[in-house]
Enzyme design. Structure first.
Site, short mmCIF file in Angstrom:
data_model
loop_
_atom_site.label_atom_id
_atom_site.label_comp_id
_atom_site.label_asym_id
_atom_site.label_seq_id
_atom_site.Cartn_x
_atom_site.Cartn_y
_atom_site.Cartn_z
N ASP A 37 1.39 4.31 1.04
CA ASP A 37 1.58 3.13 1.88
C ASP A 37 0.90 3.31 3.24
OD1 ASP A 37 3.18 2.21 -0.16
OD2 ASP A 37 5.00 2.02 1.06
N HIS A 88 0.71 -4.46 1.00
CA HIS A 88 1.90 -3.99 1.72
C HIS A 88 2.34 -5.06 2.74
CE1 HIS A 88 4.79 -1.01 2.65
NE2 HIS A 88 4.23 -0.51 3.75
N HIS A 92 2.95 -4.46 10.19
CA HIS A 92 4.03 -3.63 9.65
C HIS A 92 5.35 -3.96 10.35
CE1 HIS A 92 6.07 0.05 8.28
NE2 HIS A 92 5.10 0.13 7.38
N HIS A 183 2.61 8.54 2.06
CA HIS A 183 1.87 7.77 3.06
C HIS A 183 0.56 8.48 3.39
CE1 HIS A 183 5.99 6.34 3.43
NE2 HIS A 183 5.50 5.25 3.98
#
Length: 218
Positions: A37, A88, A92, A183
């Site tokens: 991610d 994603h 964020h 990640h």
């Protein structure tokens, strides 16, 4: 409001996932999936790609629109190396803090940037922090995307994470169909966290290979 937030519970309570159509296993039910991610990241992503190439392993990278916008060539490199990309987010953020129009805008911007940069269609979706809301879940279903969380996570974004702790969390109890969350970026994590992930990754691949498991498409 409760119905809007209900899907968020699936991140912490796996029994809720299946009734909501949220997945946490490989599509084939075999092998295991390496997923990354928060990228692409100028140092972390190339490091993971180098290890994956050396180990002959496949992975799925869940990309962030604003990071793709900064380095579309690196997003293309992921696909050119034979890996899959998923969506994603664009920015964020925790989806529970966003209204339905904000969720739609965020997903639409990310989809456009990722597909334009990579030439690959979106098939998989994973929300930030694994936290969904009803709007995001409906959008993913309407687009025919798999909403994919994970069965094991390395907690590699934490400042206290070590290569050993990442390895243990990703491999303990991992069997056929496992989906591992890692990640390849530190933009939303402890600085330099991707370096510990890179150190753990070859050990993870080797340990699971010894169980007869190989990395497959998520």
């Amino acid at each position: 409001m409760a119905a809007y937030a209900l899907p968020a519970l699936a991140a912490a309570w796996p029994p809720l996932r299946r009734p909501l159509g949220i997945e946490d296993r490989t599509a084939s039910g075999g092998g295991y999936a390496l997923t990354f991610d928060d990228g692409p990241h100028p140092q972390g992503t190339p490091a993971m790609l180098e290890i994956l190439a050396r180990e002959g392993a496949r992975a799925t990278f869940f990309l962030v629109g604003e990071q793709v916008q900064r380095d579309p060539a690196l997003a293309r490199e992921i696909v050119a190396a034979g890996h899959r990309v998923g969506l994603h987010c664009h920015r964020h953020r925790n989806l529970l803090r966003l209204t339905p129009p904000q969720v739609r805008e965020d997903i639409a911007r990310a989809q456009a940037l990722i597909e334009d940069a990579t030439g690959a269609g979106t098939e998989c979706y994973r929300p930030t922090y694994g936290v969904l809301n009803a709007s995001a879940l409906r959008l993913a279903r309407a687009r025919g995307w798999r909403t994919l969380l994970w069965s094991h996570w390395g907690r590699d974004w934490e400042a206290r994470a070590t290569p050993g702790s990442i390895f243990a969390l990703c491999t303990t109890g991992a069997g056929a169909g496992a989906v591992l969350l890692l990640h390849d970026a530190d933009d939303y994590a402890a600085p330099g966290s991707w370096r510990r992930t890179a150190a753990a990754l070859p050990r993870i691949i080797d340990a699971l290979a010894q169980r007869g498991l190989h990395a497959v498409d998520a």
